[in-house]
Scaffold this active site. Structure first.
Site, PDB file in Angstrom:
ATOM      1  N   ASP A 111       0.802  -1.221   0.000  1.00 36.63           N
ATOM      2  CA  ASP A 111       0.000   0.000   0.000  1.00 36.63           C
ATOM      3  C   ASP A 111       0.838   1.276   0.000  1.00 36.63           C
ATOM      4  O   ASP A 111       0.288   2.384   0.094  1.00 36.63           O
ATOM      5  CB  ASP A 111      -0.928   0.032   1.223  1.00 36.63           C
ATOM      6  CG  ASP A 111      -2.177  -0.810   1.014  1.00 36.63           C
ATOM      7  OD1 ASP A 111      -2.500  -1.112  -0.142  1.00 36.63           O
ATOM      8  OD2 ASP A 111      -2.827  -1.178   2.014  1.00 36.63           O
ATOM      9  N   ARG A 155       0.021  -1.643   7.663  1.00 35.05           N
ATOM     10  CA  ARG A 155       0.620  -0.426   7.124  1.00 35.05           C
ATOM     11  C   ARG A 155       1.559   0.272   8.118  1.00 35.05           C
ATOM     12  O   ARG A 155       2.233   1.244   7.740  1.00 35.05           O
ATOM     13  CB  ARG A 155      -0.479   0.549   6.682  1.00 35.05           C
ATOM     14  CG  ARG A 155      -1.391  -0.003   5.605  1.00 35.05           C
ATOM     15  CD  ARG A 155      -2.154   1.104   4.899  1.00 35.05           C
ATOM     16  NE  ARG A 155      -1.258   1.976   4.138  1.00 35.05           N
ATOM     17  CZ  ARG A 155      -1.673   3.053   3.471  1.00 35.05           C
ATOM     18  NH1 ARG A 155      -2.944   3.397   3.511  1.00 35.05           N
ATOM     19  NH2 ARG A 155      -0.822   3.805   2.790  1.00 35.05           N
ATOM     20  N   ARG A 208     -10.238   5.917  10.922  1.00 28.12           N
ATOM     21  CA  ARG A 208      -8.801   5.713  11.035  1.00 28.12           C
ATOM     22  C   ARG A 208      -8.193   6.627  12.096  1.00 28.12           C
ATOM     23  O   ARG A 208      -7.822   6.186  13.178  1.00 28.12           O
ATOM     24  CB  ARG A 208      -8.115   5.934   9.678  1.00 28.12           C
ATOM     25  CG  ARG A 208      -8.567   4.971   8.574  1.00 28.12           C
ATOM     26  CD  ARG A 208      -8.064   3.547   8.786  1.00 28.12           C
ATOM     27  NE  ARG A 208      -8.457   2.664   7.719  1.00 28.12           N
ATOM     28  CZ  ARG A 208      -7.773   2.471   6.597  1.00 28.12           C
ATOM     29  NH1 ARG A 208      -6.654   3.135   6.384  1.00 28.12           N
ATOM     30  NH2 ARG A 208      -8.190   1.625   5.685  1.00 28.12           N
ATOM     31  N   HIS A 264     -11.375   7.738   4.839  1.00 32.32           N
ATOM     32  CA  HIS A 264     -10.445   8.853   5.018  1.00 32.32           C
ATOM     33  C   HIS A 264     -11.120  10.135   4.544  1.00 32.32           C
ATOM     34  O   HIS A 264     -11.943  10.114   3.620  1.00 32.32           O
ATOM     35  CB  HIS A 264      -9.179   8.674   4.165  1.00 32.32           C
ATOM     36  CG  HIS A 264      -8.109   7.851   4.799  1.00 32.32           C
ATOM     37  ND1 HIS A 264      -7.177   7.149   4.065  1.00 32.32           N
ATOM     38  CD2 HIS A 264      -7.790   7.624   6.100  1.00 32.32           C
ATOM     39  CE1 HIS A 264      -6.343   6.526   4.879  1.00 32.32           C
ATOM     40  NE2 HIS A 264      -6.688   6.799   6.111  1.00 32.32           N
ATOM     41  N   CYS A 298      -4.796   9.927  -2.963  1.00 30.69           N
ATOM     42  CA  CYS A 298      -4.116   8.915  -2.137  1.00 30.69           C
ATOM     43  C   CYS A 298      -2.687   8.670  -2.611  1.00 30.69           C
ATOM     44  O   CYS A 298      -1.814   8.349  -1.809  1.00 30.69           O
ATOM     45  CB  CYS A 298      -4.903   7.599  -2.156  1.00 30.69           C
ATOM     46  SG  CYS A 298      -6.404   7.614  -1.168  1.00 30.69           S
TER      47      CYS A 298
END
Length: 271
Positions: A68, A93, A139, A168, A264
Site C-alpha cells: 500500500d 501499514r 482511522r 479517510h 491517495c
C-alpha cells in the site's frame, strides 16, 4: 474566469509491488486480481501529468512487503516545511511510517514530529488557507487533531466520517483553492454536526453528488487551476469548469481496488 495554478512539490511511490492480499477498507477484495503492469502505467500517467503541469515529483522507494505504499499521501502531513509523520491504524501499514520518516530525514527536513496518536497523514488532514480540516471516525484518532494543532500552530477543525466507503477525509473532501478556502465535498460522508460545520465554514463549496463520490471523484488534487480527479466522476467536470477550474480526468482503476485514487497517491510537500 480561469484560475492561476501554483507550482507544487509532491511525494509519490511507484506501485511496483501493489497487490490486494488483505482488506482494511470496503474497496479492497483479495479475490479481485490486480493487473500490476496496468497499475504501473496508470500511476506513471498521473506522475507524468504532474510533471507536464510544471510540478516537482519526488519518489519514495517501494518495498516488496508494503503493497500500500503507493498511497503516499497517508505517510505524513507537511506544512511550512514541518513534518507530522503518520501512525497507522492497521498493522499491515504500520511500517510505512518509518519509511517516510527516513525519506524526510534523508532529504533535509529537520522539523519532524513522531506522533503519539493515530493519524494517517493527508488521508485525514486537508490544508486550507485558514484551517486544517481533520477527519475521524474510521482511522485517525480525535486526539491526533489536538496534536496537529499544537505542532503546526494552525486551527484544526474535526469532521466525523460516518460512511465506511469514505474511510479517510480525502475520499470525501478536496481542497480546490488553498489560498481561498475553497473546497468540494460529499455531505453524505459526514455526520449531521460535521455537515453543519462545513456549511458554515464553506457556504460556497462545490457539493458532489453520490454517484461522483462513489467513483472516488473527491480523491482529487488541485494546483489552484487544474483539478486532477478520477475520470469516472463525470458529474464534477461541468461545475468545476463553471468555477474556472480545468478538470483533468485520470484513470487509476487498478489502484481503486486498494481504495485509493489521485489524492491517495499524492502527498504534498508544502515549503
Amino acid at each position: 474566469m480561469p484560475r492561476d495554478a501554483s507550482p507544487r512539490r509532491y511525494l509519490m511511490c511507484p506501485p511496483a509491488h501493489f497487490r490486494v492480499t488483505y482488506s482494511i477498507n470496503p474497496w479492497m477484495d483479495p479475490a479481485k486480481p490486480v493487473d500490476l503492469p496496468l497499475a504501473l502505467t496508470q500511476w506513471e500517467d498521473l506522475r507524468d501529468r504532474y510533471l507536464s503541469l510544471g510540478h516537482t515529483v519526488e519518489l519514495l522507494e517501494p518495498r516488496t512487503d508494503l503493497p500500500d505504499m503507493v498511497f503516499a499521501a497517508n505517510g505524513a502531513t507537511v506544512i511550512d516545511g514541518r513534518v507530522l509523520l503518520a501512525r497507522f491504524a492497521h498493522a499491515e501499514r504500520v511500517p510505512e511510517a518509518a519509511v517516510h520518516g527516513a525519506w524526510f530525514r534523508a532529504h533535509g527536513f529537520t522539523d519532524i514530529h513522531e506522533p503519539d496518536h493515530i493519524n494517517e497523514g493527508e488521508g485525514d488532514f486537508a490544508v486550507t488557507a485558514s484551517w486544517i480540516l481533520a477527519g475521524r471516525g474510521f482511522r485517525s484518532s480525535p486526539l491526533s487533531h489536538d496534536e496537529a494543532q499544537e505542532f503546526f500552530g494552525r486551527p484544526v477543525i474535526g469532521l466525523e466520517l460516518v460512511d465506511p466507503r469514505y474511510y479517510h477525509l480525502d475520499t470525501a473532501l478536496c481542497v480546490l483553492d488553498d489560498a481561498a478556502d475553497e473546497i468540494m465535498y460529499y455531505p453524505g460522508a459526514f455526520s449531521p454536526g460535521s455537515r453543519a460545520v462545513l456549511r458554515r465554514l464553506f457556504p460556497d463549496a462545490l457539493i458532489a453528488e453520490e454517484e461522483d463520490a462513489a467513483a472516488l471523484g473527491l480523491n482529487a488534487v488541485s494546483d489552484g487551476r487544474h483539478v486532477l480527479l478520477p475520470q469516472a466522476a463525470v458529474g464534477l467536470f461541468r461545475p468545476l469548469r463553471e468555477r474556472g477550474f480545468e478538470p483533468v480526468g485520470m484513470d487509476l482503476g487498478e489502484l481503486l481496488k486498494g481504495g485509493g485514487s489521485v489524492k491517495c497517491c499524492t502527498q504534498e510537500l508544502r515549503a
